[in-house]
Design a protein around this motif. Structure first.
Motif, PDB file in Angstrom:
ATOM      1  N   ALA A 425       0.850  -1.195   0.000  1.00 34.50           N
ATOM      2  CA  ALA A 425       0.000   0.000   0.000  1.00 34.50           C
ATOM      3  C   ALA A 425       0.883   1.241   0.000  1.00 34.50           C
ATOM      4  O   ALA A 425       1.909   1.291   0.694  1.00 34.50           O
ATOM      5  N   VAL A 426       0.505   2.251  -0.782  1.00 27.81           N
ATOM      6  CA  VAL A 426       1.277   3.489  -0.862  1.00 27.81           C
ATOM      7  C   VAL A 426       0.338   4.681  -0.719  1.00 27.81           C
ATOM      8  O   VAL A 426      -0.837   4.636  -1.113  1.00 27.81           O
ATOM      9  N   LEU A 427       0.858   5.743  -0.140  1.00 23.11           N
ATOM     10  CA  LEU A 427       0.106   6.978   0.076  1.00 23.11           C
ATOM     11  C   LEU A 427       1.052   8.140  -0.155  1.00 23.11           C
ATOM     12  O   LEU A 427       2.202   8.112   0.282  1.00 23.11           O
ATOM     13  N   SER A 428       0.584   9.176  -0.882  1.00 24.47           N
ATOM     14  CA  SER A 428       1.439  10.332  -1.134  1.00 24.47           C
ATOM     15  C   SER A 428       0.615  11.604  -1.190  1.00 24.47           C
ATOM     16  O   SER A 428      -0.580  11.588  -1.496  1.00 24.47           O
ATOM     17  N   ALA A 429       1.274  12.717  -0.882  1.00 23.39           N
ATOM     18  CA  ALA A 429       0.668  14.042  -0.947  1.00 23.39           C
ATOM     19  C   ALA A 429       1.763  15.027  -1.310  1.00 23.39           C
ATOM     20  O   ALA A 429       2.950  14.792  -1.045  1.00 23.39           O
ATOM     21  N   GLY A 430       1.378  16.130  -1.936  1.00 26.08           N
ATOM     22  CA  GLY A 430       2.375  17.123  -2.304  1.00 26.08           C
ATOM     23  C   GLY A 430       1.766  18.316  -2.991  1.00 26.08           C
ATOM     24  O   GLY A 430       0.551  18.393  -3.210  1.00 26.08           O
ATOM     25  N   THR A 431       2.614  19.268  -3.346  1.00 21.97           N
ATOM     26  CA  THR A 431       2.191  20.482  -4.021  1.00 21.97           C
ATOM     27  C   THR A 431       3.017  20.684  -5.285  1.00 21.97           C
ATOM     28  O   THR A 431       4.119  20.161  -5.416  1.00 21.97           O
ATOM     29  N   SER A 432       2.465  21.450  -6.231  1.00 25.76           N
ATOM     30  CA  SER A 432       3.161  21.811  -7.466  1.00 25.76           C
ATOM     31  C   SER A 432       2.719  23.208  -7.880  1.00 25.76           C
ATOM     32  O   SER A 432       1.764  23.765  -7.332  1.00 25.76           O
ATOM     33  N   PHE A 433       3.431  23.770  -8.875  1.00 23.92           N
ATOM     34  CA  PHE A 433       3.029  25.075  -9.390  1.00 23.92           C
ATOM     35  C   PHE A 433       3.435  25.180 -10.853  1.00 23.92           C
ATOM     36  O   PHE A 433       4.264  24.418 -11.352  1.00 23.92           O
TER      37      PHE A 433
END
Length: 629
Positions: A425-433
């Motif tokens: 199982a994998v989980l990810s979060a983040g931001t970009s612009f």
């Protein structure tokens, strides 16, 4: 074809159409990234910016190697990408015309394209000229799906596609290929790869052409001309790698590619008063890519990589009178990018700490008068990849400074847990612009200098299965883009919601291989709740390959649901019908030196439309003969 005034026929313009023929491939799924070092079959770089075993990658990644690309036949790089999970394409015509890629529902300018580690693309339109990269000269493709600005800086909203050109061989290898197909298709290439002592080399040349079919199919279009619109393309590439010592390696790579294709369009201004019936409109698209790299192993646990590169995207349109060849005008949209990066990787047991500095300058040379013609971008990145017995994680923090818009900080955090020997199982979060392109800011009559960078937050949850010869991945994602700039209107919406599900996997049993993928994507702008143009909600790809001694048989099936597009007057929207495509083929290894490839694309002769007005190919066949010594 890059005259921005031709809204329907220019890559540098506002609107882009969708592509035609398709091919499919058995794929290796896991994470991917750039490959500036010789890539192993089970190692990818793009996902973490460091070599990582395919089975350890947290991100949603697909890798294609050369053996899979060999089955593409006359198809283009764009056709290959169209059959990978999470990717849909656009193209202004059926052959090597202007193109775009939609990754996870993001617009074509929101995916970073790297060629041997160097970012390519137009700073005016914000999109890369993928039609300029010859498929024959590609060694490997790695696709990283999901927001990745923390790793790669601006524009990596939908993900990153890394293209690695042909690599040196240990022993001298000579190759040649000739092919022929319908609509006057002809193809030829020669290459030499090998090594002597500490020097490795790869040299290649390729040439393609086709008489083509009419780019536009709607007689009501103001530029419609029922004549054939053909293309011709040629390329040369070289890569040299020198092992200075056991601790130091330097390499240089270059690719020069020219594409000349016809399209239906009208000059503006129009001094010869050309009409759509007597206009010969041509686009001249050139890609010059040069990279130099120095890899140094300073200590057993400290490795650094210095990369310098330049990428020129030249886009020139010219108009002639078809009756006597009289010159009727031209336009240009050229971009020059200069890139430098210095990355240091420190091994801490099984963990890796990485630190990178990057700098890039973008300059525009155009027939249009832009208020600003250059900008500088600088970034610093820090990442930590942790690897434990049952779980792993990747944390990334990055700061970028744009000379026009100031500084932006982005982050990403991913984690994976091994549930048992097969499931993870994998989980990810983040931001970009993403900063606005030069067209969006300054194009006369269209640009808006008050536009601000788009910023987004993404989250995804994945489940991966790998046991023996069976692998499967399922990912649910959400990517919310604030201040979204709608490509066709250049208006800044409050929000765009990119939500979807991606399923893909493969199974090898005996002499047979099956790969399949399904993607659900429904990107919408808010508060009007409108679908993004040219994105289908449902796309499925299936491929079966069976080996009979020296004969490999394959079948490919693609299904796409309907999509929406602007109508001719831009006053409303039309729905483009769903379609299916069936391709079949065989690859016969005649002996150790000779191989024969036969393909029939769109065997069911599906009549479909991917973008209003633009053509797609009906049933077509292709045959090629390859020699290797």
């Amino acid at each position: 074809m890059k005259n921005f005034a031709l809204l329907l026929t220019s890559r540098a313009g506002i609107c882009v159409a969708c592509a035609a023929s398709t091919v499919g491939f058995v794929v290796n799924s896991a994470n991917a990234q750039t490959a500036t070092t010789p890539a192993l079959q089970d190692v990818v770089i793009t996902a973490n910016r460091i070599p990582t075993k395919l089975t350890d990658v947290l991100a949603d990644v697909t890798v294609l190697d050369r053996s899979e690309l060999d089955l593409a036949g006359q198809s283009s790089l764009l056709d290959v990408l169209a059959n990978l999970p999470g990717i849909q394409i656009s193209r202004n015509g059926s052959y090597r015309s202007s193109s775009g890629v939609f990754l996870r529902g993001a617009t074509s300018s929101q995916t970073v394209i790297l060629l041997d580690g160097v970012r390519i693309g137009s700073a005016t339109s914000g999109t890369p000229a993928l039609e300029n990269i010859p498929l024959d000269r590609i060694e490997r493709i790695e696709v990283l799906r999901g927001a990745a600005s923390a790793l790669y800086g601006a524009d990596a909203v939908g993900g990153v596609i890394q293209i690695i050109t042909r690599e040196p061989e240990r022993k001298p290898v000579y190759t040649a290929n000739v092919g022929i197909g319908g609509d006057g298709q002809r193809q030829a290439s020669v290459a030499l790869r090998g090594s002597t002592s500490d020097l490795g080399y790869s040299l290649g040349w390729s040439r393609e052409r086709a008489d083509g079919i009419s780019v536009l199919v709607n007689p009501l279009s103001s530029a419609f001309n029922p004549d054939r619109d053909g293309f011709q393309a040629s390329s040369v590439d070289a890569k040299l790698r020198y092992q200075v010592s056991p601790q130091h390696q330097v390499s240089v790579g270059l690719l020069h590619s020219d594409t000349d294709y016809q399209f239906d369009g009208a000059a503006s201004p129009n001094p010869l008063k050309l009409t759509k019936a007597n206009t010969d409109a041509r686009a001249y698209s050139t890609l010059n890519n040069l990279s130099a790299q120095w890899q140094a192993q300073w200590l057993p646990n400290w490795k650094s990589t210095l990369l310098l590169g330049t990428a020129e995207d030249q886009s020139v349109t010219k108009y002639f009178r078809s009756t006597d060849g009289a010159f009727g005008g031209s336009g240009k949209f050229n971009t020059d990018r200069r890139h430098a990066s210095w990355q240091n990787d420190f091994s801490l047991g099984q963990d890796v700490l990485s630190f990178a500095l990057e700098e890039r300058r973008e300059e525009v040379d155009s027939s249009m008068n832009y208020a600003v013609k250059a900008r500088d971008l600088r970034g610093v990145m820090l990442s930590y990849a942790l690897r434990a017995e049952d779980w792993s994680a990747l944390a990334v923090l990055r700061s970028d400074h744009n000379s026009q818009f100031g500084s932006f900080t982005n982050w990403s955090l991913s984690g994976g847990y091994q549930l048992n020997s097969a499931w993870r199982a994998v989980l990810s979060a983040g931001t970009s612009f993403q900063a606005p392109s030069f067209n969006q800011l300054y194009y006369p009559g269209f640009g808006n200098p008050t536009l601000t960078p788009q910023q987004n937050r993404s989250n995804e949850l994945g489940l991966k299965y790998r046991e023996g010869q069976l692998n499967f991945e399922a990912t649910v994602y959400q990517n919310d883009i604030r201040g979204f700039i709608t490509p066709s209107t250049n208006l800044q919406s409050a929000l765009a919601e990119l939500r979807g599900i991606s399923l893909h996997g493969g199974w090898q049993f005996g002499a047979s291989q099956i790969s399949a993928s399904y993607d659900y994507a429904d990107p919408r702008t808010q508060p009007n709740n409108l679908r993004l143009l040219r994105i289908a909600r449902h796309v499925a790809n299936f491929r079966l390959q069976h080996q009979l001694s020296d004969l490999s048989l394959f079948t490919e099936l693609k299904f796409s649901s309907d999509r929406e597009d602007n109508n001719l007057s831009f006053t409303g929207r039309d729905k483009l019908a769903a379609y299916s495509l069936l391709n079949v083929g065989l690859n016969w290894q005649i002996n150790s030196q000779w191989a024969l490839l036969l393909r029939v694309n769109n065997l069911n002769n599906s009549r479909y439309v991917l973008a209003n007005n633009y053509s797609t190919l009906g049933r077509n066949a292709f045959a090629s003969l390859s020699w290797k010594y």
